[in-house]
Design a protein around this motif. Structure first.
Motif, PDB file in Angstrom:
ATOM      1  N   UNK A 119       0.829  -1.204   0.000  1.00 50.73           N
ATOM      2  CA  UNK A 119       0.000   0.000   0.000  1.00 50.73           C
ATOM      3  C   UNK A 119       0.866   1.258   0.000  1.00 50.73           C
ATOM      4  N   UNK A 120       1.878   1.276   0.845  1.00 56.54           N
ATOM      5  CA  UNK A 120       2.743   2.446   0.941  1.00 56.54           C
ATOM      6  C   UNK A 120       3.491   2.692  -0.374  1.00 56.54           C
ATOM      7  N   UNK A 121       3.986   1.611  -0.982  1.00 55.49           N
ATOM      8  CA  UNK A 121       4.710   1.749  -2.241  1.00 55.49           C
ATOM      9  C   UNK A 121       3.780   2.202  -3.361  1.00 55.49           C
ATOM     10  N   UNK A 122       2.574   1.696  -3.361  1.00 59.02           N
ATOM     11  CA  UNK A 122       1.611   2.066  -4.395  1.00 59.02           C
ATOM     12  C   UNK A 122       1.286   3.555  -4.309  1.00 59.02           C
ATOM     13  N   UNK A 123       1.120   4.073  -3.101  1.00 57.92           N
ATOM     14  CA  UNK A 123       0.869   5.513  -2.941  1.00 57.92           C
ATOM     15  C   UNK A 123       2.059   6.329  -3.450  1.00 57.92           C
ATOM     16  N   UNK A 124       3.263   5.875  -3.138  1.00 58.15           N
ATOM     17  CA  UNK A 124       4.464   6.610  -3.543  1.00 58.15           C
ATOM     18  C   UNK A 124       4.710   6.544  -5.041  1.00 58.15           C
TER      19      UNK A 124
END
Length: 297
Positions: A119-124
């Motif tokens: 999730x964090x990587x997808x947002x970034x």
């Protein structure tokens, strides 16, 4: 959208449900996985692509020409950096216009589960995306819990008296199809997906007892006892830890809240656990000779 949706994990419960819902909705799709023959058998007439999260050389051909990506973490994958996150990066290079990621309830605040890092990587990444956070699946009863129910006449979990708003993967598939049919309307959204009713596992056992016509009991496991149980079942170590963490979270009420998002997105109520059990009762019948002895203690 022009171009198909690439559906990962299409031979599994969730990915398969998403692929079937997309096809029923008339959305172009391409199913992906490591066994192309099985994909073609399950989805005749649907283009199939070889995609192995452990081999980045398979990414480009699978992503070529796709408009959107349905991303699912296989249970055996714990290192998401060189696998799922690498696929997200490659999707950006292929100008994929939307990613729907199947996460889990509470992943946004639980750094222990691998979904948090995806999730964090997808947002970034800057890619337009939607996150689906389903709770525990009704299909777990016929998958992760099936052997215990059939052979030991019990549900054995470290969940204490925690309650679960079980969600049916078929409803998750329908939500994903609705999002992918109009991705701009869901850009940046994160939806918690639950069923319409929360039950504790003693109530689940009672439902199975009623439906199967034989006693099924819930036995609350300790964390150590459950880990040893999974290892005896030959569940890979990393998968066993994640499974244990998710189930112990039930003690703190992490999956008990009924969220209205699913029914609002679909315009209908979600399927109940009773619906699922009644429709799939043969999954737990003992058909291989005399039934096994009950496990005591």
């Amino acid at each position: 959208m022009t171009g198909p949706v690439l559906v990962t994990g299409a031979t599994g419960n969730v990915g398969g449900a998403v692929a079937r819902s997309l096809r029923a909705a008339g959305v172009a799709l391409r199913v992906a996985g490591t066994d192309v023959r099985e994909l073609r058998e399950r989805f005749p007439g649907v283009p199939a692509a070889h995609l192995d999260f452990g081999d980045a050389r398979t990414f480009d051909a699978a992503l070529d020409g796709v408009a959107a990506l349905f991303l699912l973490r296989p249970p055996q994958i714990a290192r998401v950096g060189p696998t799922l996150n690498a696929l997200v990066d490659r999707a950006a290079r292929h100008d994929v216009r939307h990613v729907v990621f199947a996460s889990v309830t509470g992943a946004e605040r639980n750094p222990v589960v691998p979904h948090h890092r995806v999730e964090r990587h997808l947002r970034a990444s800057g890619l337009p995306s939607t996150v689906l956070r389903p709770g525990f699946f009704a299909q777990n009863l016929a998958d992760a819990y099936r052997r215990d129910i059939r052979e030991d006449h019990r549900i054995y979990l470290p969940a204490g008296s925690g309650r679960v708003a079980f969600v049916d993967t078929r409803d998750v598939g329908d939500v994903a199809a609705a999002v992918l049919a109009d991705p701009a309307a869901h850009r940046g959204a994160a939806y918690t997906l639950t069923g319409p009713q929360a039950l504790d596992f003693a109530e689940v056992a009672a439902l199975l007892t009623e439906t199967l016509g034989r006693p099924i009991r819930y036995q609350a496991a300790t964390v150590g006892g459950y880990l040893r149980h999974l290892r005896r079942r030959r569940v890979p170590a990393t998968q066993a830890v994640v499974q244990t963490v998710l189930h112990t979270g039930l003690r703190r009420g992490q999956a008990e809240q009924v969220d209205p998002a699913l029914s609002l997105l679909l315009g209908r109520p979600g399927r109940t656990l009773r619906d699922y059990v009644t429709e799939h009762v043969d999954r737990w019948r003992w058909t291989d000779g005399p039934p096994p002895q009950k496990v005591e203690g």
